[in-house]
Design a protein around this motif. Structure first.
Motif, mmCIF file in Angstrom:
data_model
loop_
_atom_site.group_PDB
_atom_site.id
_atom_site.type_symbol
_atom_site.label_atom_id
_atom_site.label_comp_id
_atom_site.label_asym_id
_atom_site.label_seq_id
_atom_site.Cartn_x
_atom_site.Cartn_y
_atom_site.Cartn_z
ATOM 1 N N MET A 123 -8.290 -38.332 58.492
ATOM 2 C CA MET A 123 -6.984 -37.746 58.796
ATOM 3 C C MET A 123 -7.170 -36.329 59.316
ATOM 4 O O MET A 123 -7.998 -35.576 58.803
ATOM 5 N N VAL A 124 -6.364 -35.998 60.304
ATOM 6 C CA VAL A 124 -6.376 -34.666 60.910
ATOM 7 C C VAL A 124 -4.948 -34.123 60.863
ATOM 8 O O VAL A 124 -3.991 -34.840 61.178
ATOM 9 N N LEU A 125 -4.810 -32.868 60.466
ATOM 10 C CA LEU A 125 -3.476 -32.267 60.442
ATOM 11 C C LEU A 125 -2.865 -32.242 61.845
ATOM 12 O O LEU A 125 -3.579 -32.058 62.839
ATOM 13 N N ALA A 126 -1.553 -32.391 61.895
ATOM 14 C CA ALA A 126 -0.849 -32.546 63.169
ATOM 15 C C ALA A 126 -1.182 -31.464 64.205
ATOM 16 O O ALA A 126 -1.410 -31.787 65.381
ATOM 17 N N PRO A 127 -1.236 -30.174 63.836
ATOM 18 C CA PRO A 127 -1.499 -29.164 64.867
ATOM 19 C C PRO A 127 -2.880 -29.271 65.510
ATOM 20 O O PRO A 127 -3.121 -28.635 66.550
ATOM 21 N N TYR A 128 -3.774 -30.038 64.910
ATOM 22 C CA TYR A 128 -5.160 -30.099 65.383
ATOM 23 C C TYR A 128 -5.514 -31.452 66.000
ATOM 24 O O TYR A 128 -6.665 -31.673 66.390
ATOM 25 N N ARG A 129 -4.556 -32.363 66.108
ATOM 26 C CA ARG A 129 -4.841 -33.674 66.684
ATOM 27 C C ARG A 129 -5.013 -33.581 68.195
ATOM 28 O O ARG A 129 -4.503 -32.686 68.844
ATOM 29 N N GLY A 130 -5.730 -34.561 68.725
ATOM 30 C CA GLY A 130 -5.967 -34.588 70.158
ATOM 31 C C GLY A 130 -6.994 -33.588 70.637
ATOM 32 O O GLY A 130 -7.091 -33.325 71.837
ATOM 33 N N ARG A 131 -7.778 -33.053 69.713
ATOM 34 C CA ARG A 131 -8.779 -32.039 70.069
ATOM 35 C C ARG A 131 -10.203 -32.465 69.715
ATOM 36 O O ARG A 131 -11.103 -31.655 69.626
ATOM 37 N N GLY A 132 -10.369 -33.773 69.513
ATOM 38 C CA GLY A 132 -11.706 -34.304 69.285
ATOM 39 C C GLY A 132 -12.215 -34.216 67.863
ATOM 40 O O GLY A 132 -13.413 -34.416 67.618
ATOM 41 N N LEU A 133 -11.328 -33.943 66.915
ATOM 42 C CA LEU A 133 -11.778 -33.795 65.529
ATOM 43 C C LEU A 133 -12.149 -35.122 64.882
ATOM 44 O O LEU A 133 -13.095 -35.194 64.085
ATOM 45 N N SER A 134 -11.405 -36.183 65.185
ATOM 46 C CA SER A 134 -11.675 -37.463 64.508
ATOM 47 C C SER A 134 -13.095 -37.969 64.770
ATOM 48 O O SER A 134 -13.793 -38.358 63.821
ATOM 49 N N PRO A 135 -13.579 -37.978 66.016
ATOM 50 C CA PRO A 135 -14.973 -38.393 66.232
ATOM 51 C C PRO A 135 -15.978 -37.489 65.525
ATOM 52 O O PRO A 135 -17.017 -37.967 65.030
ATOM 53 N N LEU A 136 -15.686 -36.182 65.456
ATOM 54 C CA LEU A 136 -16.585 -35.276 64.740
ATOM 55 C C LEU A 136 -16.633 -35.631 63.251
ATOM 56 O O LEU A 136 -17.706 -35.604 62.632
ATOM 57 N N MET A 137 -15.478 -35.973 62.684
ATOM 58 C CA MET A 137 -15.442 -36.346 61.268
ATOM 59 C C MET A 137 -16.128 -37.691 61.033
ATOM 60 O O MET A 137 -16.777 -37.895 60.000
ATOM 61 N N LEU A 138 -16.003 -38.595 61.984
ATOM 62 C CA LEU A 138 -16.694 -39.880 61.863
ATOM 63 C C LEU A 138 -18.207 -39.676 61.875
ATOM 64 O O LEU A 138 -18.939 -40.261 61.070
ATOM 65 N N ARG A 139 -18.668 -38.825 62.768
ATOM 66 C CA ARG A 139 -20.107 -38.528 62.800
ATOM 67 C C ARG A 139 -20.549 -37.863 61.489
ATOM 68 O O ARG A 139 -21.615 -38.184 60.942
ATOM 69 N N ALA A 140 -19.716 -36.971 60.970
ATOM 70 C CA ALA A 140 -20.046 -36.313 59.707
ATOM 71 C C ALA A 140 -20.097 -37.320 58.565
ATOM 72 O O ALA A 140 -20.934 -37.211 57.661
ATOM 73 N N MET A 141 -19.204 -38.315 58.605
ATOM 74 C CA MET A 141 -19.218 -39.349 57.575
ATOM 75 C C MET A 141 -20.508 -40.167 57.638
ATOM 76 O O MET A 141 -21.113 -40.486 56.605
#
Length: 262
Positions: A123-141
Motif C-alpha cells: 500500500m502507498v499513501l495517496a499523495p505518493y501513488r503513481g511515482r513508482g513506489l509499488s515496484p520498489l516495495m515489491l523489490r524490497a519485499m
C-alpha cells in the motif's frame, strides 16, 4: 510529480522501527482499499495486534529520506510452510489470500517452521501513488525474504485494473497481453518484470459477507434487488439475496511466484 528512486527511499522492517507502527496501520493507509475489503474476517488472524506481533520482520515500511518520520508505503508478507503432502499443501491454495493467512496461523499454533513467504499487500499513501513506489516495495519485499533465509516469495496478486472490467472472467482478464507480450494489467506486469511467473488463478482468494445494511454502509449503495450487483472497486460482482438479507463477495486473485536470489 517526480518518480521516487531507491536512493530517495529508506525501507525498514517494522521490527526495526516499532515507533512507526501506528502510522503504518493508520486510517490513512486503510483508505487505500474500498471499505468492504476491510471486512474479511480472516484478516484478523494476521492484522489483529497480538497476531501482528509475530510478523514484524515481514512487514516493511518506507519513508522518504527528506522526511524520515513519515511512513509513505508499507509492504506486508507472511511466512508459511509449503510443499508438505501430509498437510495437503503440495499446491498453492484456491483460497489465495485467506487460505495462506489461515495456513500461517495453523503453522504458528503447531510450532511448524516456515519455508516460504507470501506477499499479502503493498500500500502507498495517496499523495505518493503513481511515482513508482509499488515496484520498489515489491523489490524490497523480495530482498527481505532473501535476508530472512527464504528462496520463494509467492503472491496472491490483486490486478489493479480488473475492477474496470468486473464482468470479464478473471482467467480471461489475467491472460490479456500488450503488444510487447507483457501482461496488460500494470500490477501483474510489475511482478513479471521482476521475474515472477503466473502459477494459477485463486478463484476464492477473499470472502466478504454481510447483511444488506452492512453492505450499504460499506458502499453507499441501496441493494434493492437480488442477483449480481456491480460494486465500485470490486473485481467481480457481489451476490445479493434480499430474501436472506445477505450479500457476499468472493474475490479471485492471481497466484504468482518469485524465485528469490539468496
Amino acid at each position: 510529480m517526480a518518480a521516487f528512486t531507491a536512493e530517495r527511499l529508506a525501507v525498514f522492517p517494522l521490527s526495526q522501527r516499532p515507533e512507526l507502527r501506528g502510522q503504518a496501520f493508520s486510517a490513512e493507509f486503510a483508505a487505500a482499499v474500498p471499505e468492504f475489503m476491510r471486512h474479511d474476517p480472516t484478516a484478523a488472524l494476521y492484522y489483529a495486534d497480538r497476531a501482528l506481533d509475530r510478523y514484524l520482520d515481514f512487514i516493511l515500511i518506507a519513508v522518504g529520506r527528506e522526511d524520515p518520520g513519515r511512513v509513505i508505503a508499507r509492504a506486508v508478507a507472511v511466512p508459511f510452510a509449503f510443499g508438505d503432502a501430509a498437510l495437503g499443501r503440495t499446491e498453492l491454495p484456491d483460497g489465495g489470500w485467506d487460505a495462506v493467512i489461515r495456513w500461517a496461523h495453523a503453522d504458528w499454533l503447531a510450532g511448524r517452521a516456515a519455508n516460504a513467504v507470501s506477499a499479502l499487500e503493498i500500500m502507498v499513501l495517496a499523495p505518493y501513488r503513481g511515482r513508482g513506489l509499488s515496484p520498489l516495495m515489491l523489490r524490497a519485499m523480495r530482498d527481505n525474504a532473501a535476508r530472512l533465509g527464504f528462496a520463494d516469495l509467492y503472491a496472491p496478486v490483486r490486478p489493479t485494473e480488473k475492477h474496470k472490467q468486473p464482468l470479464m472472467p478473471f482467467a480471461e482478464y489475467a491472460a490479456l497481453k500488450r503488444q510487447d507480450g507483457l501482461p496488460q494489467d500494470p500490477w501483474v506486469r510489475a511482478h513479471v518484470r521482476l521475474g515472477a511467473r503466473i502459477v494459477k488463478v485463486a478463484p476464492c482468494s477473499m470472502t466478504v459477507a454481510g447483511t444488506l445494511a452492512e453492505w450499504s454502509r460499506w458502499t453507499g449503495l441501496a441493494f434493492e434487488r437480488s442477483g449480481e450487483v456491480i460494486v465500485p472497486g470490486a473485481l467481480s460482482p457481489v451476490h445479493v439475496s434480499r430474501e436472506q438479507d445477505h450479500a457476499v463477495y468472493i474475490e479471485p486473485n492471481l497466484w504468482m511466484h518469485h524465485r528469490v536470489n539468496q
